[in-house]
Write a protein that holds these residues in place. Sequence first.
Motif, short mmCIF file in Angstrom:
data_model
loop_
_atom_site.label_atom_id
_atom_site.label_comp_id
_atom_site.label_asym_id
_atom_site.label_seq_id
_atom_site.Cartn_x
_atom_site.Cartn_y
_atom_site.Cartn_z
N THR A 39 0.39 -1.74 -0.15
CA THR A 39 0.28 0.23 0.30
C THR A 39 0.83 1.30 -0.06
N ALA A 40 1.88 1.43 0.59
CA ALA A 40 2.84 2.21 0.76
C ALA A 40 3.34 2.87 -1.37
N GLY A 41 3.38 1.35 -1.60
CA GLY A 41 4.28 1.66 -2.67
C GLY A 41 2.99 1.99 -4.15
N ARG A 42 1.89 2.14 -3.74
CA ARG A 42 1.02 1.97 -4.30
C ARG A 42 0.34 3.61 -5.19
N PRO A 43 0.06 4.19 -6.63
CA PRO A 43 0.00 5.91 -6.65
C PRO A 43 -1.32 5.48 -5.94
N ALA A 44 -0.88 7.58 -5.82
CA ALA A 44 -2.41 7.59 -5.45
C ALA A 44 -3.91 6.84 -5.87
N GLY A 45 -3.73 7.41 -8.00
CA GLY A 45 -4.71 6.85 -8.30
C GLY A 45 -5.57 5.51 -7.75
N GLU A 46 -4.70 5.14 -7.68
CA GLU A 46 -4.82 3.25 -7.44
C GLU A 46 -5.18 2.65 -6.04
N LEU A 47 -5.27 3.62 -4.84
CA LEU A 47 -5.69 3.77 -3.63
C LEU A 47 -7.00 2.57 -3.60
N ARG A 48 -7.73 3.02 -4.09
CA ARG A 48 -9.12 2.33 -4.43
C ARG A 48 -9.50 1.19 -5.10
N ASP A 49 -8.38 0.47 -5.82
CA ASP A 49 -8.41 -0.31 -6.85
C ASP A 49 -8.88 -1.12 -5.85
N ASN A 50 -9.03 -2.52 -6.12
CA ASN A 50 -9.27 -3.47 -5.37
C ASN A 50 -8.58 -4.30 -6.13
#
Length: 280
Positions: A39-50
């Motif tokens: 989650t720390a390495g997830r781009p901001a636009g993909e934080l809600r992706d499943n």
Amino acid sequence: MNTAPTARPRPRTTTVLLTVTAWGLAALFLLPYAEMIVTAGRPAGELRDNGYLPSRFDWSAFTRVWTDTTLGQNLANTLLVAGGSTLLVLLVALPAAYYTARVRFRGRRAFLLLVLVTQMFQPTALQVGLYREFHALGLLDTVTVLMVANAAFNLAFAVWIISAYIGSIPVELEEAAMVDGCGRARALFRVTLPLAVPGIVTAVIFTFIAAWNEFVMGLTLTTSPERQPLTVGINNMIGAYSVQWNQVFAASLVAIVPVVILFAVIERHVVSGLTAGSVK
């Protein structure tokens, strides 16, 4: 004469099952930390992706928590509070533990029982009284107030565990040292304390971790963001209308690293310290 190589014994079924179970439990306990890293390495636009894995890893959250928040100052405050409170606990707990372990004074059992009873008090139940007391002393919203409060709540455990360990050390060793010319103080520092290192280290690591993870007192007794501990600083990242979870998890990983390093360095002393006084 040729001899056939000795076949290696096959592992028993019980050993295999225990090994598989141990690895399974280890993976289960490490799974939340893996989720934090992802989650720390997830781009901001993909934080809600499943999806579990992001399309790419973006580690900019680790830099933004240092530049856009007070994380650096919060980390320094927590290091100062945890280190200072641990030192304060040792300065008070060592003489108290030595005296209760070596001197059979009147009321000793009542004192040790009182030490255990104090462990039952939750900091939350004492917040109002603590706030009023520290307000009268003019210590609110300072690093000092967190040091004193954390030391007070962890002192009882340190006295108990160090006293139990010193009690398991034969008093004859000190008497032999005093026969050889050592005074009581010199015998304490040259004989008893070196043997009591596992118990002291156990008290140190538990006090340090308790002060490091403390949240309620930090939230109540400090108000300025630059004077708050790391736990409160991470909580401040959760806004009323939006939360950048990649930054929250990045800050959480930063908070975990010092404790993991400390435990890895002195882990071998902890087990022997926890079993202090069990066998004499």
